[in-house]
Structure formats: C-alpha cells, structure tokens
Design an enzyme around this catalytic site. Sequence first.
Site, PDB file in Angstrom:
ATOM      1  CD  GLN A  35       8.908 -46.547  11.376  1.00 15.96           C
ATOM      2  OE1 GLN A  35       8.624 -46.703  12.628  1.00 15.96           O
ATOM      3  NE2 GLN A  35       9.665 -45.714  10.754  1.00 15.96           N
ATOM      4  CB  CYS A  36       2.025 -50.921  10.150  1.00 10.39           C
ATOM      5  SG  CYS A  36       0.509 -51.782  10.729  1.00 10.39           S
TER       6      CYS A  36
END
Length: 161
Positions: A35-36
């Site tokens: 989730q970057c």
Amino acid sequence: MASAHEFTATTIDGATQALAAYAGKVLLVVNVASQCGLTPHYAGLQALHDRLAARGFAVLGFPCNQFGSQEPGSEGQIKAFCETKYGVTFPMFAKVDVNGPGSHPLFAWLTAAPTHPDGAGDVQWNFAKFVIDKQGQVTARFAPTIKPDDAALVAAIEAAL
C-alpha cells in the site's frame, strides 16, 4: 556474518529458507509493501526477475510494515496481492522489520555494509534495493525511489552477473 548466504529467513508460506540456497546467484533484496506509492515497483522487479533469472539472478522480496503501516496484511494477503496484481513469481518472505532492535538479522547486516550509491544506515522507506553478488556480498544499495529499470541499478546487477 561475512555473507548473505549465512542467514535464514521465513518464506511467505512459513517455511525456513537458508539463503545459502542462493549461493552462486546475484540477488536483489528489496523491502516491499502493498500500500505504498512505490508499490508499482513490483512490476519492474518482476520484469527484472523474468529477464535475468536464466543468468542466475533473483529478486527476494521482504514485506515490511515499518513505514507508514503500508504492509498491514497477513502473509497470505500479501502473497495473493502480489500474485494477482503484479504476477509476482520471485521469492517472497514473511514480514520483517528492517530497522531498529527488532530488525531481521539480514537487514541489520545489509544496512551496516558500506555501500554506494546509497550508503550504510537505516532503510529510509519501502523498496530500498540491495544488490548481492554470487559470493553473498553487498555490492550496491539503491534508494527506494530508484526504479527497477534504472540504468545504474541494472548496471550494478549486470556487473555482478
């Protein structure tokens, strides 16, 4: 420790893996997150793995939740995400810490190595990239923002091959 090959790590499926199994291969060790903003690097890492695997190269992915809680899922969730969203086939490992007193011994060793272009010290964010030669030595370290197809990173891998 004198070589990356002296470490063990837990695979994303829960098995113990001796990194000695990678002796004779050039490795790109990367702390990854689902989730970057840099998560699309998975595509480039898989492309590198696909292109160079036959020459004795492997990407090793180590999920890490230390930066902005960007890897909150379980190993099963991480594996499913990587396989379905990015077609990841390179070896993935269980979540680790890469900094601090609880850091995985491999990362404690990697971050202590005098490296270029990124120097020794704590990992700054997800997707830091460490090039390991066939003998298990760190030959280069690249900042998280360096893309997998960056000319300098590819040149460092090619030189180690």
